[in-house]
Design an enzyme around this catalytic site. Structure first.
Site, PDB file in Angstrom:
ATOM      1  CG  HIS A  17      -9.517  -1.288  -1.002  1.00 32.00           C
ATOM      2  ND1 HIS A  17      -8.766  -0.794  -1.964  1.00 32.00           N
ATOM      3  CD2 HIS A  17      -8.327  -1.862  -0.307  1.00 32.00           C
ATOM      4  CE1 HIS A  17      -7.227  -0.873  -1.632  1.00 32.00           C
ATOM      5  NE2 HIS A  17      -7.226  -1.651  -0.764  1.00 32.00           N
ATOM      6  CG  HIS A  19      -5.432  -6.639   0.373  1.00 31.21           C
ATOM      7  ND1 HIS A  19      -4.725  -6.174  -0.916  1.00 31.21           N
ATOM      8  CD2 HIS A  19      -5.816  -5.204   0.447  1.00 31.21           C
ATOM      9  CE1 HIS A  19      -4.441  -5.146  -1.167  1.00 31.21           C
ATOM     10  NE2 HIS A  19      -5.399  -4.463  -0.277  1.00 31.21           N
ATOM     11  CD  GLU A 205      -1.887   2.206   1.396  1.00 30.82           C
ATOM     12  OE1 GLU A 205      -1.595   1.550   0.275  1.00 30.82           O
ATOM     13  OE2 GLU A 205      -1.849   1.351   2.263  1.00 30.82           O
ATOM     14  CG  ASP A 283      -6.314  -2.028   3.024  1.00 25.01           C
ATOM     15  OD1 ASP A 283      -6.309  -2.592   2.064  1.00 25.01           O
ATOM     16  OD2 ASP A 283      -5.420  -1.099   3.417  1.00 25.01           O
ATOM     17  CG  ASP A 284      -5.047  -5.908   4.466  1.00 25.63           C
ATOM     18  OD1 ASP A 284      -5.053  -6.757   3.724  1.00 25.63           O
ATOM     19  OD2 ASP A 284      -4.515  -4.730   4.600  1.00 25.63           O
TER      20      ASP A 284
HETATM   21 ZN   LIG Z   1      -5.305  -2.455  -0.220  1.00 23.56          ZN
END
Ligand SMILES: [Zn+2]
Length: 337
Positions: A17, A19, A205, A283-284
């Protein structure tokens, strides 16, 4: 904070996961801006970092999503997209990542400069094949439909992903779940599922367990992005377990976006102990100034998961991966799980 402690760095890892739009090095944002004459609030790393990174807990998820605008403008050409992807793969290899699935939202990421989607895809594919041969990792691609861009954008993204199913492994729905529930997107998501694409949906989330239940009932995804709020409803926990659904958990992201009030209260270990197939992801990593090593540190040192339990999460990630069985078998051996 990024972490390179060998105790965590040396563990062979999975990342399912992440981005790509949130994984752009600050120095690269500056280089691309100079090359394409783009406005930035600062043209040195130290000056720009406060504009492109989130260091402290923000008040809402939407506030964090606002930080993505500069990232979007950095995707200025297929070559820029290739560079961004290659550097992200390099940063992952440095942390011993062996199996990686990276996601991006074509309708959002490529709209800043009106890029041709296929040309941009060729860019990331060049980076991917170089990384697979030179860095020794298996890489999958997931196309995101951004909920806030509406159902037509989702239909378009699904059409494109089906058309490129040889290289796009799955579909995801991201952002603004509270405003745009799964009910708006059932048709295109089921179309992607029927075509054989993997399905993962951001849910639970910043939304309650009921959103995850609704998502499972509507489209039956193999994976849920985050999903942490199921901890508030045992019926949701049981539904996730019974359906063999894997959660893509991102602890530091959940803290920064205020999805959990404190990092100590993150339910990652509780969910693991209840028998949920949780995985650990970043995630990021650039926008949130984290990396997988840091997420492992949090899992181990803050949340009390043993190193053995963390390795089991990696096994869950490989098992839930949308990559081919052959690639997963290779990764499983490299991960020693
Ligand atoms: Zn995400």
């Amino acid at each position: 904070m990024k972490n390179f402690d060998p105790k965590y760095n040396d563990i062979p890892k999975t990342e399912i996961h992440v981005h790509l739009e949130g994984a752009i090095r600050t120095s690269t944002i500056i280089d691309i801006a100079k090359e394409h004459n783009l406005d930035l609030p600062a043209y040195d790393v130290e000056g720009l970092n406060p504009h492109v990174k989130v260091y402290d807990q923000w008040e809402s998820l939407d506030a964090v999503l606002g930080a993505f605008n500069i990232a979007q403008r950095s995707i200025a050409s297929p070559q820029a997209f290739e560079r961004i992807a290659w550097e992200y793969f390099e940063d992952s290899a440095r942390q011993n990542v062996k199996l990686l699935e990276v996601r991006f939202s074509p309708d959002w990421a490529f709209s800043g400069h009106d890029l041709n989607w296929d040309a941009a895809l060729d860019g990331i594919l060049r980076a991917k094949s170089r990384a697979e041969s030179q860095l020794g990792m298996a890489i999958g691609l997931i196309a995101i439909a951004s909920r806030s861009m509406g159902v037509e954008s989702c239909e378009k993204t699904v059409d494109w992903a089906i058309c490129h199913q040889d290289v796009i492994h799955g579909i995801d729905l991201a952002d603004s779940e509270a405003q745009h529930p799964i009910s708006e997107f059932v048709r295109p998501v089921l179309r992607a599922k029927d075509a054989g694409l993997g399905i993962t949906i951001h849910s639970g989330e910043d939304t309650p367990a009921s959103a995850v239940i609704e998502t499972i009932q509507a489209v039956g995804p193999e994976r849920i992005g985050h999903g942490i709020h199921i901890i508030e409803d045992m019926a949701a926990v049981e539904m996730v377990i019974e359906n063999g659904i894997t959660l893509e958990v991102n602890p530091w992201s959940n803290y920064l976006t205020n999805s959990v009030p404190t990092i100590e209260s993150h339910p990652l270990k509780k969910l693991f102990d209840l028998g949920v197939r949780v995985t650990i992801n970043s995630d990021d990593p650039e926008i949130l100034e984290t990396n997988l090593n840091n997420e492992y540190r949090i899992a181990h040192e803050v949340l009390g998961m043993s190193m053995e339990e963390i390795k089991i999460c990696n096994r869950f990630a490989v098992e839930a991966s949308f990559l081919s069985e052959a690639e997963k078998n290779v990764a499983m051996k490299e991960l020693k799980i």
